[in-house]
Design an enzyme around this catalytic site. Structure first.
Site, PDB file in Angstrom:
ATOM      1  N   HIS A 100       0.628  -0.535  -2.993  1.00 36.79           N
ATOM      2  CA  HIS A 100       1.524  -0.273  -1.863  1.00 36.79           C
ATOM      3  C   HIS A 100       3.004  -0.403  -2.252  1.00 36.79           C
ATOM      4  O   HIS A 100       3.763   0.551  -2.214  1.00 36.79           O
ATOM      5  CB  HIS A 100       1.246  -1.271  -0.728  1.00 36.79           C
ATOM      6  CG  HIS A 100      -0.178  -1.357  -0.281  1.00 36.79           C
ATOM      7  ND1 HIS A 100      -0.814  -0.371   0.449  1.00 36.79           N
ATOM      8  CD2 HIS A 100      -1.088  -2.348  -0.442  1.00 36.79           C
ATOM      9  CE1 HIS A 100      -2.052  -0.748   0.712  1.00 36.79           C
ATOM     10  NE2 HIS A 100      -2.249  -1.936   0.191  1.00 36.79           N
TER      11      HIS A 100
HETATM   12  O1  RIB Z   1      -0.331  -3.642   4.122  1.00 39.42           O
HETATM   13  C1  RIB Z   1       0.106  -3.756   2.779  1.00 39.42           C
HETATM   14  C2  RIB Z   1       1.332  -4.612   2.702  1.00 39.42           C
HETATM   15  O2  RIB Z   1       1.033  -5.923   3.181  1.00 39.42           O
HETATM   16  C3  RIB Z   1       1.824  -4.812   1.252  1.00 39.42           C
HETATM   17  O3  RIB Z   1       3.208  -5.004   1.255  1.00 39.42           O
HETATM   18  C4  RIB Z   1       1.137  -6.078   0.854  1.00 39.42           C
HETATM   19  O4  RIB Z   1       1.835  -6.778  -0.182  1.00 39.42           O
HETATM   20  C5  RIB Z   1       1.207  -6.870   2.132  1.00 39.42           C
HETATM   21  O5  RIB Z   1       2.516  -7.450   2.217  1.00 39.42           O
END
Ligand code: RIB
Ligand code: CA
Length: 315
Positions: free
Chosen positions: A245
């Site tokens: 992500h």
């Molecule tokens: O949903 C994914 C996000 O939530 C990413 O930033 C992960 O590190 C958590 O913070």
């Protein structure tokens, strides 16, 4: 004409994927100048996210980086964490030594405010990788800084992919929807990396082995972090690999041409318990609500991992 590196503040809740994003940023000085890193409570409590941030900076060989602790809870709600995804430490996978580099004494929110006031206006980009609590708290405490922000490039939200922490909401927005509402209504230019694109940035066995094959400590750590991190998504989605992500935020700063999306209206649900934290993205333009975000929907995954591998091999 050579482009000057973009000045950024990384706001983060490490998290294995935050760690890869921070390594990518610190490995790319020709593209990015990291003015500081502010930790926020999110994946794990603040005491761990600030510790993890310092561990990652030392792993990148940057013990001089400025790391600050920010808010330890959302603006108005109880903290929700994600140990089920990231493990008890937030960086489960490899064994990690305690950091040696110092935590800055200043509060992370005050660092954001002071930096935006001291740097020339519209020259600092904010890169939130976790709940938006620190950013919103800074805007509330010092409204004068809002117009000084160059851009906000954040990981959060979802439209076609819907939620990962509830059926309707992505974790970063879900944890502090009031903060997200403040940020999305601030008028600052926003680029959003939602699950719609990050779920296409999937690790695969060859991609993870490319990190391990570097023969470097950072390469080994990234391989072991992604080995640990992928088990949750594989069990849940049956997909091969872990969605990286947060590195999408940094990769966009370096090579935006790897990504595509639409400039649309995005509002945040804060009222309903059922859909709290949902990013109501007008992807099809069915309302006359003004566009406030570049909402990214796709990426060149091969190009993304090529960039990631090339840069992290530098460390
Ligand atoms: O949903 C994914 C996000 O939530 C990413 O930033 C992960 O590190 C958590 O913070
Ligand atoms: Ca994160």
């Amino acid at each position: 004409m050579t482009r000057l590196p973009r000045k950024i503040i990384i706001d983060t809740d490490p998290g294995q994927d935050d760690a890869v994003a921070i390594l990518l940023a610190l490995a790319s000085p020709e593209d990015i100048e990291v003015l500081g890193l502010t930790a926020v409570a999110g994946n794990v409590p603040l005491a761990l996210t600030e510790r993890n941030t310092r561990i990652i900076c030392e792993l990148a060989g940057k013990p001089e980086a400025l790391v600050f602790a920010g808010c330890d809870a959302p603006l108005k709600r109880r903290l929700v964490t994600a140990e089920h995804v990231h493990g008890q430490t937030g960086l489960d996978g490899p064994q990690l030594a305690d950091p040696v580099m110092p935590l800055q004494a200043q509060h992370g929110v005050d660092f954001i405010i002071d930096t935006l006031r001291q740097q020339p206006e519209k020259t600092v980009t904010l890169c939130p990788l976790g709940p938006l609590t620190n950013i919103a708290a800074a805007f509330l405490k010092a409204p004068d800084i809002v117009d000084r922000v160059q851009e906000i490039v954040l990981m959060g939200g979802a439209y076609f992919e819907v939620g990962n922490i509830t059926p309707a909401a992505e974790f970063n927005i879900y944890v502090d929807p009031e903060a997200a509402e403040i940020v999305f209504r601030s008028g600052v230019p926003i680029v959003v990396m939602p699950l719609d694109v990050t779920h296409k940035a999937l690790t695969t066995r060859p991609r993870i082995e490319a990190f391990r094959a570097m023969g470097t400590e950072p390469g080994r750590m990234v391989a072991e972090w992604t080995d640990f991190f992928e088990r949750f998504d594989m069990q849940k989605y049956g997909s091969e690999g872990a969605p990286l992500h947060d590195p999408c935020v940094i990769a966009w700063l370096i090579r935006p041409e790897l990504f595509s999306g639409r400039h649309i209206n995005v509002e945040i649900e804060v009222q309903s318990d059922l859909t709290r934290g949902m990013t109501v993205a007008d992807w099809w333009g069915v309302t006359d609500r003004p566009a406030n975000a570049l909402f990214i929907g796709d990426l060149d995954a091969a190009g993304f991992f090529e960039l990631l591998t090339e840069r992290i091999a530098r460390l």
